[in-house]
Design a protein around this motif. Structure first.
Motif, short mmCIF file in Angstrom:
data_model
loop_
_atom_site.label_atom_id
_atom_site.label_comp_id
_atom_site.label_asym_id
_atom_site.label_seq_id
_atom_site.Cartn_x
_atom_site.Cartn_y
_atom_site.Cartn_z
N LYS A 140 4.04 -4.82 3.33
CA LYS A 140 4.54 -3.45 3.17
C LYS A 140 6.06 -3.44 3.04
CE LYS A 140 3.66 1.16 5.02
NZ LYS A 140 3.12 1.93 6.16
N GLU A 141 6.73 -4.25 3.86
CA GLU A 141 8.19 -4.33 3.81
C GLU A 141 8.68 -4.85 2.45
OE1 GLU A 141 9.51 -6.71 7.06
OE2 GLU A 141 8.82 -5.29 8.58
N LEU A 142 7.88 -5.73 1.83
CA LEU A 142 8.25 -6.31 0.53
C LEU A 142 7.84 -5.42 -0.64
CD1 LEU A 142 7.17 -9.98 1.32
CD2 LEU A 142 9.52 -9.20 0.95
N GLY A 143 7.23 -4.29 -0.35
CA GLY A 143 6.81 -3.37 -1.41
C GLY A 143 5.49 -3.71 -2.05
N LEU A 144 4.76 -4.68 -1.47
CA LEU A 144 3.46 -5.10 -2.02
C LEU A 144 2.34 -4.31 -1.33
CD1 LEU A 144 4.20 -8.94 -2.02
CD2 LEU A 144 4.29 -7.40 -3.98
N VAL A 145 2.42 -2.99 -1.40
CA VAL A 145 1.53 -2.11 -0.63
C VAL A 145 0.07 -2.29 -1.05
CG1 VAL A 145 1.00 0.27 -0.01
CG2 VAL A 145 3.38 -0.44 -0.29
N SER A 146 -0.20 -2.35 -2.35
CA SER A 146 -1.59 -2.45 -2.80
C SER A 146 -2.23 -3.76 -2.35
CB SER A 146 -1.67 -2.34 -4.32
OG SER A 146 -1.04 -3.43 -4.95
N LEU A 147 -1.39 -4.79 -2.15
CA LEU A 147 -1.90 -6.11 -1.76
C LEU A 147 -2.40 -6.11 -0.31
CD1 LEU A 147 -2.19 -8.73 -3.32
CD2 LEU A 147 0.00 -9.49 -2.39
N VAL A 148 -2.03 -5.08 0.46
CA VAL A 148 -2.51 -4.96 1.85
C VAL A 148 -4.04 -4.90 1.88
CG1 VAL A 148 -2.54 -3.45 3.87
CG2 VAL A 148 -0.39 -3.89 2.68
N THR A 149 -4.65 -4.45 0.80
CA THR A 149 -6.12 -4.40 0.71
C THR A 149 -6.74 -5.76 0.99
OG1 THR A 149 -5.84 -2.76 -1.04
CG2 THR A 149 -8.04 -3.67 -0.76
N VAL A 150 -6.11 -6.81 0.52
CA VAL A 150 -6.67 -8.17 0.64
C VAL A 150 -6.82 -8.60 2.10
CG1 VAL A 150 -6.32 -10.62 0.09
CG2 VAL A 150 -5.91 -8.87 -1.66
N PRO A 151 -5.74 -8.63 2.91
CA PRO A 151 -5.92 -9.06 4.30
C PRO A 151 -6.82 -8.14 5.12
CG PRO A 151 -3.70 -8.20 3.96
CD PRO A 151 -4.32 -8.36 2.62
N VAL A 152 -6.74 -6.82 4.85
CA VAL A 152 -7.57 -5.89 5.62
C VAL A 152 -9.05 -6.12 5.34
CG1 VAL A 152 -8.16 -3.46 5.96
CG2 VAL A 152 -5.77 -4.12 5.79
N LEU A 153 -9.42 -6.28 4.07
CA LEU A 153 -10.83 -6.51 3.73
C LEU A 153 -11.33 -7.86 4.25
CD1 LEU A 153 -11.25 -5.09 0.11
CD2 LEU A 153 -12.13 -4.17 2.24
N ILE A 154 -10.46 -8.88 4.18
CA ILE A 154 -10.85 -10.19 4.70
C ILE A 154 -11.15 -10.09 6.19
CG2 ILE A 154 -9.98 -12.50 5.26
CD1 ILE A 154 -8.53 -12.43 2.53
N MET A 155 -10.26 -9.43 6.92
CA MET A 155 -10.45 -9.26 8.35
C MET A 155 -11.73 -8.48 8.65
SD MET A 155 -9.08 -9.95 11.27
CE MET A 155 -9.97 -9.60 12.78
N ALA A 156 -12.04 -7.51 7.79
CA ALA A 156 -13.19 -6.64 8.02
C ALA A 156 -14.52 -7.34 7.78
CB ALA A 156 -13.09 -5.40 7.13
#
Length: 390
Positions: A140-156
């Motif tokens: 998020k700090e790097l501006g890669l907001v859409s990429l947050v989907t990847v770690p969240v889904l993996i964790m889920a």
């Protein structure tokens, strides 16, 4: 109605509670985070819930303050140094598993997709919710907001793959133990511990001063130091928090499980889940579907790496791979999944209560130590280092 903080918090907590109930019913096969996250996304996609509701709840602020550095300091106070010394082979095998997985993901996923996608997946795949938070915050700090989907889904979803594989392999190991019992060749690997020895209390505060508020203050002292050190050194605050927690426990500045003793752990973890959910606020259904190939590729490559590392480590340390590989796979589910796997395996293989107990005792400790090593320590270190390389 959803503008009211109490109402907004109640709705989100309701999704989390539903996820917890389903996780308990399915014995951790369906993770709580998966239900809470998917329930929230679906409700905002179809327009039932406004995106502003989670911010209105006020819990995001709780997560930002209580659920970052203080929680990681607390995790440092959890590290069972004696158990790690006794189960050093389990620790080494678990570490090799996440190292193999990390190298494989960073190599293959980078070639197939790109390096930021690989980094986004490594931390959560090799550990737990704190590694997810570190990775998501960094993206998020790097501006890669859409990429947050990847770690969240993996964790889920990763435990949906890790638990069945670990259960099947560990069951084969349990059958070998049972066969050795039948042949009279079974020798327990459990080291006897001395009972009745008083446990030394190193915590510096006298008992009468150990109130919840004083413990919470001490927790925030460590968290604040970690934040400041993270700003003025190259080491991120997450690693400083872990170091402060471990050293604080060793020297007696913190008691064991300090955040739980301050009665703040549950609210802190709830705050972290709110932080993770809000990171998905701007993800559209199209973006969600678009990242599924990356998510499943990382899970596949990562699990192959963990299995390879577990097998290699077992051979090095002269362990049965049927025991070592499940220990390494605890990275994909952690506690309470590791405990539940041991319980189910021992119950399904043992022909009577005595056999069940022997098998359970044989497999439980290395599985718990393996899960702790990866989820609490290893993954946080890996995520903290790799996110700095972007």
């Amino acid at each position: 109605m959803f503008q009211e903080p109490v109402v907004a918090a109640m709705v989100i907590l309701g999704l989390i509670a539903l996820g917890e109930v389903i996780s308990i019913i399915t014995k951790a096969r369906i993770p709580m985070l998966f239900i809470a996250l998917m329930g929230y996304l679906v409700l905002i996609w179809i327009g039932v819930l406004p995106k502003s509701m989670i911010m209105n709840s006020g819990f995001v602020t709780v997560g930002t303050v209580l659920g970052t550095a203080p929680v990681i300091v607390h995790m440092g106070t959890l590290i069972p140094l004696k158990s790690i010394k006794l189960q050093w082979k389990a620790v080494a095998i678990a570490v090799l598993g996440i190292i193999f997985a990390s190298v494989l993901i960073l190599t293959l996923v980078t070639l197939i997709f790109d390096y930021p996608v690989a980094v986004a997946g490594v931390g959560p795949l090799t550990g737990g919710i704190i590694a997810l938070l570190v990775t998501s915050e960094g993206l998020k700090e790097l501006g890669l907001v859409s990429l947050v989907t990847v770690p969240v889904l993996i964790m889920a979803v990763q435990s949906l793959f890790g638990i069945p594989i670990a259960t099947n392999i560990l069951r084969r190991y349990a059958l070998k133990i049972r066969s050795e019992m039948d042949n009279g060749t079974y020798i327990s690997e459990i080291k006897e511990t001395k009972k009745g020895e008083p446990v030394k209390d190193k915590f510096f505060l006298p008992e009468k001063y150990r109130s919840n508020l004083i413990l919470l203050f001490l927790l925030f002292v460590g968290g604040a130091i970690a934040i400041v050190l993270g700003k003025y050194t190259v080491i991120p605050y997450s690693l400083w928090s872990l170091i402060i927690g471990v050293l604080g426990r060793v020297v007696g500045f913190y008691p064991e499980r300090v955040m739980e003793r301050a009665n703040a752990f549950t609210i802190g973890m709830a705050g972290i889940i709110f932080l993770i959910i809000i990171m998905m606020n701007d993800i559209t259904f199209g973006q969600f579907l678009g990242y599924l190939p990356e998510v499943f590729t990382i899970i596949l490559v990562g699990i192959i790496g963990i299995i390879g590392g577990g097998y290699f480590g077992s051979k090095i340390f002269k362990w049965d791979p049927l025991k070592g590989i499940p220990v390494a796979l605890t990275a994909t589910f952690g506690f309470p999944g590791d405990y539940i796997v041991c319980e189910e395996v021992s119950r399904s293989v043992g022909r009577d209560k005595e056999e069940e107990e022997k098998i359970f005792n044989e497999i439980l400790t290395p599985m718990l130590v393996g899960g702790f090593t990866t989820v609490t320590i290893g993954s946080v270190i890996i995520a903290s280092i790799l996110i700095r390389t972007l």
